[in-house]
Design an enzyme around this catalytic site. Structure first.
Site, PDB file in Angstrom:
ATOM      1  N   ARG A 148       0.811  -1.215   0.000  1.00  0.00           N
ATOM      2  CA  ARG A 148       0.000   0.000   0.000  1.00  0.00           C
ATOM      3  C   ARG A 148       0.851   1.273   0.000  1.00  0.00           C
ATOM      4  NH1 ARG A 148      -3.352  -0.275   4.997  1.00  0.00           N
ATOM      5  NH2 ARG A 148      -4.157   1.720   4.235  1.00  0.00           N
ATOM      6  N   ASN A 149       2.156   1.120   0.094  1.00  0.00           N
ATOM      7  CA  ASN A 149       2.997   2.315  -0.017  1.00  0.00           C
ATOM      8  C   ASN A 149       3.005   2.757  -1.481  1.00  0.00           C
ATOM      9  OD1 ASN A 149       5.438   4.070  -0.286  1.00  0.00           O
ATOM     10  ND2 ASN A 149       5.694   3.522   1.865  1.00  0.00           N
TER      11      ASN A 149
END
Length: 268
Positions: A148-149
């Site tokens: 999710r970065n």
């Protein structure tokens, strides 16, 4: 009172840094503080340092007890009874007049090391610094490994490239656009991936990287990276750092479109 000049002053500062890390509801022994400050023989020095604590509000000397959990009869800020009161107010429990060490002794996070190299070459002109690899990045042995970065989406977007998937593709994307990537910290104590828990920092040799490359601009991926760089490295490098909004999923207030808009400045 002891003379705090020279090396002893440095020992006091190291001791205060350790004591500041003892969390509410926990205690540490004099010997434990001494060892974490760098010298297990400093147990007596710890006592001297705490007796002249310059900032009791932020350096919680009441959280330091003997290895058997006994409080100090000479507690400098109200005596033994006051130390007991402060500890009990924080939830620390006593048995037969001493702290139950098996339950309340502080166990600092283990020291974790940065285990992979910076991405750079002689053509690199921009350096992007993070703080320290997340748990997922440490598992993947490469930068920004949390799914999710948004770092790789952002770099692909601002360079108008396809989002890379493999480590080699990620390296190539950076180097093709003269971008270097590293982290400020070489090792530290950290709980999981929480930047807020980072303690006992040792920094990477960023000055050496700058000497070996053509890097002339440094950016921080988030405020914490900039804070650490300014504290530990700014004077050594002579180059300032520009803050970019973090690509971490924790920075939910910045949607991808806004990140792309701000981050595109690094290529101008």
């Amino acid at each position: 009172m002891c003379d705090k000049s020279g090396s002893e002053k440095n020992s006091y500062e190291k001791i205060y840094e350790v004591v500041q890390q003892i969390p509410k509801g926990s205690v540490a022994s004099y010997g434990q503080v001494a060892a974490l400050a760098g010298n297990y023989r400093w147990a007596r020095v710890v006592g001297y340092a705490l007796h002249v604590n310059p900032d009791p509000q932020h350096i919680p000397c009441h959280r330091v007890v003997t290895k058997d959990g006994n409080v100090s009869k000479a507690f400098a800020f109200g005596g033994a009874n006051r130390q007991v009161e402060l500890l009990q107010a924080e939830g620390v429990q006593f048995e037969d007049g001493h702290v139950i060490m098996e339950q309340f002794q502080w166990e600092p996070a283990p020291r974790v090391h940065h285990t992979f190299e910076p991405v750079w070459d002689e053509n690199s002109r921009i350096l992007i610094l993070g703080t320290f690899p997340s748990v997922k990045s440490r598992e993947n042995h490469f930068y920004y490994g949390h799914p999710r970065n948004r770092f790789w989406k952002v770099i692909a977007g601002i360079t108008q490239s396809a989002e890379p998937e493999t480590v080699e593709e990620k390296k190539a994307l950076l180097l093709d656009h003269q971008i270097a990537v590293w982290d400020v910290i070489e090792s530290c104590r950290i709980n999981g991936s929480s930047d807020g828990s980072i303690r006992d920092v040792v920094v990477n040799d960023i000055p050496s990287l700058l000497e070996r490359s053509g890097i002339c601009r440094i950016y921080g991926n988030g405020a914490k990276a900039c804070e650490l760089y300014d504290r530990y490295l700014r004077e050594r490098t002579g180059i300032g750092i520009e803050k970019l909004p973090s690509t971490s999923p924790a920075n939910a207030s910045f949607q991808l479109a806004r990140l792309l808009e701000v981050w595109s400045e690094i290529l101008r």
